[in-house]
Motif scaffolding. Structure first.
Motif, PDB file in Angstrom:
ATOM      1  N   MET A   1      37.227  15.869 149.486  1.00 20.88           N
ATOM      2  CA  MET A   1      36.553  16.831 150.346  1.00 20.88           C
ATOM      3  C   MET A   1      35.564  16.103 151.251  1.00 20.88           C
ATOM      4  O   MET A   1      35.525  16.325 152.465  1.00 20.88           O
ATOM      5  CB  MET A   1      35.827  17.848 149.486  1.00 20.88           C
ATOM      6  CG  MET A   1      35.282  19.007 150.252  1.00 20.88           C
ATOM      7  SD  MET A   1      34.313  20.029 149.131  1.00 20.88           S
ATOM      8  CE  MET A   1      32.763  19.177 149.203  1.00 20.88           C
ATOM      9  N   THR A   2      34.787  15.237 150.668  1.00 23.17           N
ATOM     10  CA  THR A   2      33.832  14.469 151.461  1.00 23.17           C
ATOM     11  C   THR A   2      34.561  13.659 152.523  1.00 23.17           C
ATOM     12  O   THR A   2      34.157  13.622 153.686  1.00 23.17           O
ATOM     13  CB  THR A   2      33.046  13.520 150.532  1.00 23.17           C
ATOM     14  OG1 THR A   2      32.535  14.285 149.462  1.00 23.17           O
ATOM     15  CG2 THR A   2      31.925  12.855 151.267  1.00 23.17           C
ATOM     16  N   LEU A   3      35.644  13.047 152.109  1.00 23.01           N
ATOM     17  CA  LEU A   3      36.414  12.226 153.038  1.00 23.01           C
ATOM     18  C   LEU A   3      36.914  13.065 154.213  1.00 23.01           C
ATOM     19  O   LEU A   3      36.747  12.706 155.383  1.00 23.01           O
ATOM     20  CB  LEU A   3      37.597  11.616 152.286  1.00 23.01           C
ATOM     21  CG  LEU A   3      38.394  10.583 153.055  1.00 23.01           C
ATOM     22  CD1 LEU A   3      37.700   9.242 152.927  1.00 23.01           C
ATOM     23  CD2 LEU A   3      39.811  10.497 152.528  1.00 23.01           C
ATOM     24  N   ILE A   4      37.518  14.215 153.898  1.00 19.77           N
ATOM     25  CA  ILE A   4      38.093  15.048 154.945  1.00 19.77           C
ATOM     26  C   ILE A   4      37.006  15.600 155.863  1.00 19.77           C
ATOM     27  O   ILE A   4      37.130  15.595 157.081  1.00 19.77           O
ATOM     28  CB  ILE A   4      38.923  16.185 154.314  1.00 19.77           C
ATOM     29  CG1 ILE A   4      40.204  15.585 153.726  1.00 19.77           C
ATOM     30  CG2 ILE A   4      39.236  17.264 155.323  1.00 19.77           C
ATOM     31  CD1 ILE A   4      41.010  16.537 152.923  1.00 19.77           C
ATOM     32  N   MET A   5      35.912  16.030 155.249  1.00 19.16           N
ATOM     33  CA  MET A   5      34.819  16.557 156.051  1.00 19.16           C
ATOM     34  C   MET A   5      34.350  15.515 157.060  1.00 19.16           C
ATOM     35  O   MET A   5      34.168  15.800 158.235  1.00 19.16           O
ATOM     36  CB  MET A   5      33.673  16.938 155.121  1.00 19.16           C
ATOM     37  CG  MET A   5      32.505  17.539 155.826  1.00 19.16           C
ATOM     38  SD  MET A   5      31.134  17.648 154.667  1.00 19.16           S
ATOM     39  CE  MET A   5      30.040  16.486 155.420  1.00 19.16           C
ATOM     40  N   ARG A   6      34.190  14.297 156.582  1.00 19.54           N
ATOM     41  CA  ARG A   6      33.685  13.251 157.467  1.00 19.54           C
ATOM     42  C   ARG A   6      34.708  12.888 158.545  1.00 19.54           C
ATOM     43  O   ARG A   6      34.347  12.621 159.682  1.00 19.54           O
ATOM     44  CB  ARG A   6      33.321  12.024 156.636  1.00 19.54           C
ATOM     45  CG  ARG A   6      32.150  12.359 155.806  1.00 19.54           C
ATOM     46  CD  ARG A   6      31.707  11.344 154.826  1.00 19.54           C
ATOM     47  NE  ARG A   6      30.346  11.733 154.525  1.00 19.54           N
ATOM     48  CZ  ARG A   6      29.277  11.155 155.039  1.00 19.54           C
ATOM     49  NH1 ARG A   6      29.400  10.131 155.829  1.00 19.54           N
ATOM     50  NH2 ARG A   6      28.082  11.617 154.757  1.00 19.54           N
ATOM     51  N   LEU A   7      35.955  12.919 158.137  1.00 22.60           N
ATOM     52  CA  LEU A   7      37.016  12.610 159.095  1.00 22.60           C
ATOM     53  C   LEU A   7      37.075  13.664 160.191  1.00 22.60           C
ATOM     54  O   LEU A   7      37.126  13.358 161.379  1.00 22.60           O
ATOM     55  CB  LEU A   7      38.338  12.556 158.334  1.00 22.60           C
ATOM     56  CG  LEU A   7      39.494  11.914 159.068  1.00 22.60           C
ATOM     57  CD1 LEU A   7      39.244  10.426 159.134  1.00 22.60           C
ATOM     58  CD2 LEU A   7      40.788  12.200 158.340  1.00 22.60           C
ATOM     59  N   VAL A   8      37.054  14.935 159.773  1.00 26.32           N
ATOM     60  CA  VAL A   8      37.111  16.026 160.737  1.00 26.32           C
ATOM     61  C   VAL A   8      35.921  15.931 161.691  1.00 26.32           C
ATOM     62  O   VAL A   8      36.052  16.071 162.904  1.00 26.32           O
ATOM     63  CB  VAL A   8      37.108  17.392 160.016  1.00 26.32           C
ATOM     64  CG1 VAL A   8      36.908  18.523 161.002  1.00 26.32           C
ATOM     65  CG2 VAL A   8      38.410  17.579 159.264  1.00 26.32           C
ATOM     66  N   ARG A   9      34.764  15.656 161.118  1.00 29.01           N
ATOM     67  CA  ARG A   9      33.568  15.568 161.940  1.00 29.01           C
ATOM     68  C   ARG A   9      33.709  14.463 162.985  1.00 29.01           C
ATOM     69  O   ARG A   9      33.484  14.663 164.175  1.00 29.01           O
ATOM     70  CB  ARG A   9      32.357  15.280 161.049  1.00 29.01           C
ATOM     71  CG  ARG A   9      31.065  15.179 161.785  1.00 29.01           C
ATOM     72  CD  ARG A   9      29.921  14.903 160.811  1.00 29.01           C
ATOM     73  NE  ARG A   9      29.261  13.646 161.104  1.00 29.01           N
ATOM     74  CZ  ARG A   9      28.156  13.561 161.838  1.00 29.01           C
ATOM     75  NH1 ARG A   9      27.597  14.646 162.318  1.00 29.01           N
ATOM     76  NH2 ARG A   9      27.608  12.393 162.076  1.00 29.01           N
ATOM     77  N   ALA A  10      34.141  13.304 162.518  1.00 31.72           N
ATOM     78  CA  ALA A  10      34.274  12.181 163.441  1.00 31.72           C
ATOM     79  C   ALA A  10      35.291  12.477 164.541  1.00 31.72           C
ATOM     80  O   ALA A  10      35.037  12.264 165.723  1.00 31.72           O
ATOM     81  CB  ALA A  10      34.665  10.929 162.664  1.00 31.72           C
ATOM     82  N   GLU A  11      36.441  13.020 164.139  1.00 37.20           N
ATOM     83  CA  GLU A  11      37.490  13.318 165.118  1.00 37.20           C
ATOM     84  C   GLU A  11      37.022  14.379 166.108  1.00 37.20           C
ATOM     85  O   GLU A  11      37.281  14.282 167.300  1.00 37.20           O
ATOM     86  CB  GLU A  11      38.760  13.805 164.395  1.00 37.20           C
ATOM     87  CG  GLU A  11      39.455  12.730 163.577  1.00 37.20           C
ATOM     88  CD  GLU A  11      40.186  11.729 164.467  1.00 37.20           C
ATOM     89  OE1 GLU A  11      40.551  12.090 165.597  1.00 37.20           O
ATOM     90  OE2 GLU A  11      40.363  10.569 164.024  1.00 37.20           O
ATOM     91  N   MET A  12      36.359  15.400 165.555  1.00 39.55           N
ATOM     92  CA  MET A  12      35.856  16.474 166.421  1.00 39.55           C
ATOM     93  C   MET A  12      34.901  15.896 167.463  1.00 39.55           C
ATOM     94  O   MET A  12      34.979  16.211 168.647  1.00 39.55           O
ATOM     95  CB  MET A  12      35.106  17.520 165.588  1.00 39.55           C
ATOM     96  CG  MET A  12      35.960  18.612 164.999  1.00 39.55           C
ATOM     97  SD  MET A  12      36.678  19.707 166.217  1.00 39.55           S
ATOM     98  CE  MET A  12      35.409  20.952 166.370  1.00 39.55           C
ATOM     99  N   LEU A  13      34.005  15.050 166.995  1.00 35.96           N
ATOM    100  CA  LEU A  13      33.026  14.470 167.907  1.00 35.96           C
ATOM    101  C   LEU A  13      33.730  13.697 169.023  1.00 35.96           C
ATOM    102  O   LEU A  13      33.356  13.768 170.183  1.00 35.96           O
ATOM    103  CB  LEU A  13      32.052  13.551 167.145  1.00 35.96           C
ATOM    104  CG  LEU A  13      31.049  14.274 166.254  1.00 35.96           C
ATOM    105  CD1 LEU A  13      30.209  13.276 165.481  1.00 35.96           C
ATOM    106  CD2 LEU A  13      30.148  15.182 167.086  1.00 35.96           C
ATOM    107  N   GLU A  14      34.774  12.977 168.627  1.00 40.53           N
ATOM    108  CA  GLU A  14      35.526  12.212 169.625  1.00 40.53           C
ATOM    109  C   GLU A  14      36.194  13.152 170.630  1.00 40.53           C
ATOM    110  O   GLU A  14      36.091  12.969 171.827  1.00 40.53           O
ATOM    111  CB  GLU A  14      36.609  11.372 168.940  1.00 40.53           C
ATOM    112  CG  GLU A  14      36.075  10.321 168.000  1.00 40.53           C
ATOM    113  CD  GLU A  14      36.198   8.926 168.574  1.00 40.53           C
ATOM    114  OE1 GLU A  14      37.162   8.692 169.316  1.00 40.53           O
ATOM    115  OE2 GLU A  14      35.313   8.097 168.297  1.00 40.53           O
ATOM    116  N   VAL A  15      36.883  14.143 170.063  1.00 40.04           N
ATOM    117  CA  VAL A  15      37.656  15.031 170.925  1.00 40.04           C
ATOM    118  C   VAL A  15      36.728  15.800 171.864  1.00 40.04           C
ATOM    119  O   VAL A  15      37.035  15.997 173.041  1.00 40.04           O
ATOM    120  CB  VAL A  15      38.507  16.001 170.085  1.00 40.04           C
ATOM    121  CG1 VAL A  15      39.201  17.015 170.967  1.00 40.04           C
ATOM    122  CG2 VAL A  15      39.516  15.224 169.274  1.00 40.04           C
ATOM    123  N   LEU A  16      35.596  16.218 171.328  1.00 35.81           N
ATOM    124  CA  LEU A  16      34.676  17.009 172.153  1.00 35.81           C
ATOM    125  C   LEU A  16      34.200  16.216 173.359  1.00 35.81           C
ATOM    126  O   LEU A  16      33.767  16.792 174.352  1.00 35.81           O
ATOM    127  CB  LEU A  16      33.463  17.451 171.313  1.00 35.81           C
ATOM    128  CG  LEU A  16      33.749  18.575 170.318  1.00 35.81           C
ATOM    129  CD1 LEU A  16      32.520  18.845 169.470  1.00 35.81           C
ATOM    130  CD2 LEU A  16      34.204  19.838 171.027  1.00 35.81           C
TER     131      LEU A  16
END
Lengths: 305, 532, 327
Positions: C200-215
């Motif tokens: 969960m921690t891994l996915i949360m951090r991954l989603v956050r990082a990807e989102m930040l990039e995409v945004l």
């Protein structure tokens, strides 16, 4: 040197560091734990590894502030063998940190080296290394470490096991972590390789080794540092988990993980201090290192600024 | 107590009761740290497995709650000549499928127990021949006089000949390829008071009461559910949370917790197993020591120094939480042949110990490697650590090598070439008789004759060897006892071993459930009574 | 295309053989299987006989060859301890492990993605800091301690959840499921959460990082500039682009979940393959250990293969790279 320092303190890294209390706190905690681990023999009230000095009659004493059985000699109480918990934590952190740092260093050297070779050489070599990496990446670190530990215990003479246990762990945890570095470095290398300055360097006959280390390597230190920090936290936890599975360091020279595992036996009997204090030390250490890693990643990633 | 009050109490105690299966009264659920090896009664000669199987199988004889021999499928027996026995069998006994029990079944079982895959060949092999006199009488011969034959037969269970033939399970279950999918491994057809209705190895075993059992028993249990739970903490939690009626073993340090917890209590008693330390007294140079060219443990003074350095009382109080019995000899009080006078422990006297070491020429002590299991006996590794710390105080630096039992035994036993200098071992004589301990632990090692096979340190004394043979044959109890005493006294004087303690049996039981805790750690379902 | 797949298949076979070989080499060192298969009174002649029958005295390569020969026919031999075909035992235990892994993957996705999105969209809020730090505490403790503390709290102190096992199971053909009974569902909560924490921690951090990039990308900026509603930009465009790598990683992580299940299963006495494996280690049950390792290797090889083939189909650049690379 002075110039370099000045550049550092004027730089973005220092700015973001000095403006985040959480990060400063993490750095302080990490440093504190590292220092106290290094100087454990000087600051620890007892030497828990010296069997002649521990007395079984002192075992399972609660922390000193306990009004019934607390003993001022043992601030955080004693474990099942009569060892001072505070001292075992200090000595244990030493072993946990040793395993953590050494295994990360091992992974970094292996991963960066293979990554550079893979990215620079390309072709068959690249395919071969990356294929191994695929296999390795998909095999969980815990299983790899279990296998390596098993093999090592078989290969080495039995009376050397205790002395070698720590090195075997370092190797086992280290070897299961190199892939991430290799992939990162390989990618960066491939990009750099195509750039004109590298082409130019090649043309004027600079040896590949020099190109790799002088020109390409500095460009990948950032990401490697970030992965390394996170990996350090992971390595310390992996060591603790392995000790639960019975392949950690021997209980006569325990790491934080071993201490928690031993303390587990006493959670139900109310002797909570045997596992909870080492547990807190472990959380503090791993959390602080993780937070540092987080900060480092954000700070080094220009895109996120 | 009214029904309402009772259910309120149960609800309060168990919280969400729905989590346990719809629990009928008279269902008994319990957990042990491991599973039985097989349902086949000849596949593993190990106490837990045999003890469990004794609930659905019977043998010719049995042990009662106090480990006294009682008749079971044999009503009586005679020993008219030293090598000749006559067994009188019980009439009217039925197997679970309704087949009658006769002499043919006994002879078949005895033969099956000697097939290749059988681990009970040692027990069955005590009898050289068996002939049927009539349906309920058997004549047997032994190759040599055997004072404890009937004890040896308590765990040799009787299978049904017809059933075994129908299901083609004429040989004992074994992992070797000749024997794929042995029917008796997962099915049983015994004469015992319970029948196995579901068997998932390592997960769950379910038994129900056999109504046609030949004997009236105390138990009112209709159904039994057995689950192995490996982790001690999980096991204890399952008891306190109300999911289990009985769990064992319970770590000794958790007794207080069970005492304080509502609705459960620890059940403890002495086990017939003695834990002791052994020392290599044969090699000219120890495998694991800094003393080269000679073996300090060959010197009686050094061994005595070890003995006097050990504070058994501290081990008892701190490691075993007061639950063990400190020992001075290798057999427990429950074992036939025990003598309290010899069983007095060596005195704890570190000064004397140092002095002895000095006299022996080791004023500064020496280093020695110690082997220890960490998952075999009650707090085994902690005991070894404590021993190491005690010896450190007289100058003996112990290098402890604690490992899981699989590796430990592979290293120290004969198969591993007795690869040890100093080790911790536990022993329960399978026949509950001193002869078994003397033969295996005290007799000089003789691989061909299978003597002294667990005498890992090669203790050797000609008189003890001589006595061993005599004790095996002697049938006069007083003479026999005198010889047993002599043997143990010699070993004690020579400090052949360092006995530590009899470890405690440590069970956790739900209030209102009544069980009998046998000294061999066997749970006999016949004695379980649950609240109606 | 075909040649690529054939090549990868051949490589996969090599991987499997290597795993089997390493695993087999290892078994010489885990202990003596015989002393775990017989009682203490068993004579040494009988022990030797058993060793001979099991072929443990044969040279290493002979044993290995026999193992591979049988394994390709799906025969992993008889378990030393249970005296049953290993393939049956594994088939019996697999549903438990797969259900546990599936539920915990589900938990980590269902919690990890929203938390990741939230922390990405509200980069500087206090809540984000708390979530980010809190999620780290969860991975700063060894799984076994978390498991035991959960048992202590939810099982012993509050008594709301079962402390061990799977509860009641229902058979659907050969598949045993605990997801259809109340006790089964209650039983899976603690182990699944324990196992999910890390992912969960891994996915949360991954989603956050990807989102930040995409945004940060131009097309999102463009979409915003066009005046599309914030919600639609964030979820229809940004999140959608984030999910591809997240799902890939989750897929690859399934293997890791199954492996980590070893610890969770042994803490909660969850009757899955991991528990079987751990028990086999202490029993020195070589056939089970070998089969488990080979199964896990097979699992990974298949996942990797699928991922590779998907990439191959999706990304034409890779096609050139891989094909030229392997010539």
């Amino acid at each position: 040197m002075k110039q370099a320092l000045k550049r550092f303190f004027d730089g973005d890294l220092w700015y973001s560091f000095s403006h985040s209390p959480v990060v400063i706190l993490s750095a302080v905690i990490t440093l504190l734990i590292i220092l106290s681990a290094i100087f454990a023999p000087m600051i620890a009230p007892h030497n828990p590894f010296d069997l002649a000095s521990i007395d079984i009659m002192d075992s399972n004493l609660p922390p000193a502030w306990n009004e019934f059985d607390g003993d001022m000699r043992f601030l955080l109480g004693t474990d099942d063998q009569g060892r001072d918990i505070l001292s075992t934590i200090l000595y244990g952190a030493r072993i946990s940190l040793l395993v953590g740092f050494a295994s990360v260093a091992f992974s970094v050297v292996l991963g960066v080296g293979l990554g550079l070779i893979s990215g620079y050489a390309g072709g068959r070599t690249d395919t071969f290394i990356m294929r191994i990496a695929d296999v390795q990446l998909s095999f969980p670190a815990i299983l790899i470490a279990l296998l390596i530990d098993g093999v090592a215990r078989g290969i080495f003479p039995r009376d050397l096991h205790d002395e070698l246990a720590v090195y075997v762990l370092i190797f086992a945890i280290g070897i299961s972590g190199w892939v991430q570095y290799a992939r990162t470095v390989r990618g960066a290398t491939m990009v750099e390789k195509g750039k004109e300055y590298v082409q130019a360097a090649r043309v004027i006959g600079i040896r590949p080794g020099t190109i790799l280390f002088r020109h390409i390597l500095p460009n990948v230190t950032g990401p490697v540092l970030v992965i390394g920090t996170i990996h350090l936290a992971l390595a310390i936890i992996t060591e603790a988990t392995l000790s639960f599975l019975g392949v950690g360091v021997p209980p006569t020279t325990p790491s934080l993980g071993t201490l928690i595992r031993i303390g587990n036996d006493y959670l139900f009997s109310g002797e909570w201090w045997i596992s909870i204090f080492p547990g807190i030390a472990l959380i503090l250490l791993v959390l602080a290192v993780n937070l540092l890693g987080d900060w480092l990643r954000d700070a080094l990633n220009p895109k996120l600024r | 107590m009214t029904l309402f009050k009772k259910s309120l109490l149960v609800a309060a105690a168990i919280g969400a009761i729905a989590m346990a299966a719809p629990s009928q009264a008279q269902t008994f659920k319990y957990a042990f740290q491991g599973d039985l090896g097989s349902l086949d009664p000849y596949s593993l000669n190990e106490t837990f497995t045999l003890g469990f199987q004794g609930n659905f199988y019977d043998a010719l004889t049995a042990y009662d709650e106090n480990l006294k021999l009682i008749p079971a499928l044999a009503t009586s027996w005679e020993n008219p000549e030293p090598n000749k026995w006559i067994f009188h069998l019980r009439e009217g006994v039925k197997f679970h499928n309704g087949n009658p029990f006769t002499a043919d079944d006994v002879i078949f079982s005895w033969k099956r127990a000697q097939t290749d895959g059988s681990d009970l060949r040692g027990r069955a092999g005590q009898i050289a021949s068996m002939t049927k006199v009539d349906d309920y009488t058997i004549e047997a011969t032994t190759s040599q006089p055997n004072a404890v034959l009937m004890q040896d037969l308590t765990f040799l269970y009787i299978m049904d000949k017809e059933w075994s033939e129908e299901n083609n399970t004429l040989e004992a279950t074994s992992p070797s390829d000749t024997n794929t999918n042995n029917y008796a491994n997962l099915h049983e057809n015994g004469t015992g008071p319970f029948m196995v209705v579901e068997r998932q190895p390592d997960v769950k075993t379910k038994l129900v009461r056999f109504d046609g059992y030949w004997k009236d028993i105390k138990s009112n249990v209709k159904e039994i559910e057995f689950t192995p739970i490996k982790q001690a903490a999980t096991r204890v939690a399952a008891l306190i949370s109300g999911e289990m009626d009985l769990v064992y073993p319970v770590p000794v340090q958790d007794w207080q917790r069970l005492d304080e917890a509502k609705g459960v209590a620890p059940l403890t008693g002495p086990e017939a197993r003695t834990i002791f330390l052994g020392m290599d007294q044969e090699r000219d140079e120890l495998l694991y020591s800094n003393i080269k060219g000679k073996n300090p443990l060959k010197d009686q003074k050094v061994r005595a120094a070890f003995a006097h350095a050990l504070n058994l009382d501290a081990i008892k109080q701190k490691i075993m939480r007061g639950a063990s019995t400190s020992a001075g000899t290798l057999i427990a009080p429950q074992i036939n042949g025990y003598n309290a006078e010899i069983a007095k422990p060596y005195t704890y006297d570190p000064k004397l110990s140092k002095q002895l070491l000095t006299e022996a020429g080791y004023p500064d002590g020496f280093e020695i490697g110690m082997d220890c299991p960490n998952d075999r006996y009650v707090n085994d590794e902690k005991t070894c650590q404590a021993v190491a710390s005690m010896l450190a105080k007289v100058g003996i630096k112990v290098d402890l090598n604690a490992q899981p039992k699989a590796k430990y035994f592979a290293k120290i036993l004969a198969t591993g070439g007795f690869d040890t200098s100093f080790y911790l071992l536990g022993w329960t004589p399978g026949s509950i008789d001193a002869h078994n301990a003397i033969l295996n632990l005290l007799h000089s090692v003789n691989k061909d004759a299978q003597q002294g096979m667990f005498n890992l340190g090669h203790y050797s004394n000609a008189r003890v060897d001589e006595l061993t043979g005599e004790i095996g044959k002697e049938t006069d109890p007083a003479k026999r006892q005198a010889m047993i005493d002599e043997a143990f006294q010699i070993v004690k004087d020579e400090v052949g071993y360092l006995p530590l303690h009899q470890q405690p049996l440590s069970w956790g039981v739900r209030d209102g459930v009544s069980v009998v805790q046998r000294a061999d750690n066997v749970l006999d379902f016949r004695n379980i009574v649950v609240p109606e | 295309m075909i040649s690529f797949i054939v090549k990868r298949l051949l490589q996969s076979v090599m991987v499997m053989l290597t795993v089997a070989f390493v695993a087999f080499a290892l078994f010489n060192y885990v202990g003596d299987p015989i002393s775990n298969m017989v009682g203490q009174d068993t004579t040494f002649a009988e022990r030797e006989q058993l060793r001979e029958q099991l072929g443990l005295n044969d040279p290493f390569l002979v044993q290995f060859g026999r193992f591979v020969g049988n394994a390709v026919q799906g025969d992993f031999g008889l378990s030393y301890h249970h005296k049953q075909p290993v393939s049956n035992l594994i088939a019996e235990r697999m549903p438990a492990t797969l259900e546990l892994s599936f539920i915990s993957a589900l938990i980590s996705l269902l919690l990890g993605i929203p938390l990741g999105v939230y922390t990405a969209l509200n980069r500087d809020s206090i809540m984000t800091k708390i979530i980010m730090t809190g999620s780290l505490i969860g991975v700063s403790l060894p799984t076994f301690l978390i498991g035991i503390l959960m048992i202590l709290l939810f099982g012993v102190v509050w008594r709301v959840l079962p402390t061990f096992g799977r509860g009641d199971v229902v058979m659907l053909g050969w598949w045993s499921t605990g997801l259809l009974t109340v006790t089964g569902l209650k039983s899976i909560i603690m182990p699944a959460f324990t196992l999910a924490l890390f992912q969960m921690t891994l996915i949360m951090r991954l989603v956050r990082a990807e989102m930040l990039e995409v945004l940060r990308t131009d097309f999102i900026k463009f979409a915003r500039a066009r005046g599309l509603p914030r919600r639609s930009v964030n979820y229809r465009h940004a999140l959608k682009n984030t999910l591809v790598p997240v799902i890939t990683i989750t897929g690859l992580q399934i293997g890791s979940i199954i492996a980590f299940a070893i610890i969770t299963e042994s803490v909660f006495q969850w009757p899955g393959m991991g528990l079987l494996f751990i028990q086999a280690i202490s029993d020195v049950d070589i056939p089970i250990m070998a089969a488990y390792l080979v199964m896990i290797a097979l699992f990974f090889v298949v996942i990797n293969l699928i991922v590779d083939i998907l990439y191959f189909l999706v990304d034409p650049r890779l096609r050139v790279d891989r094909v030229s690379g392997s010539h």
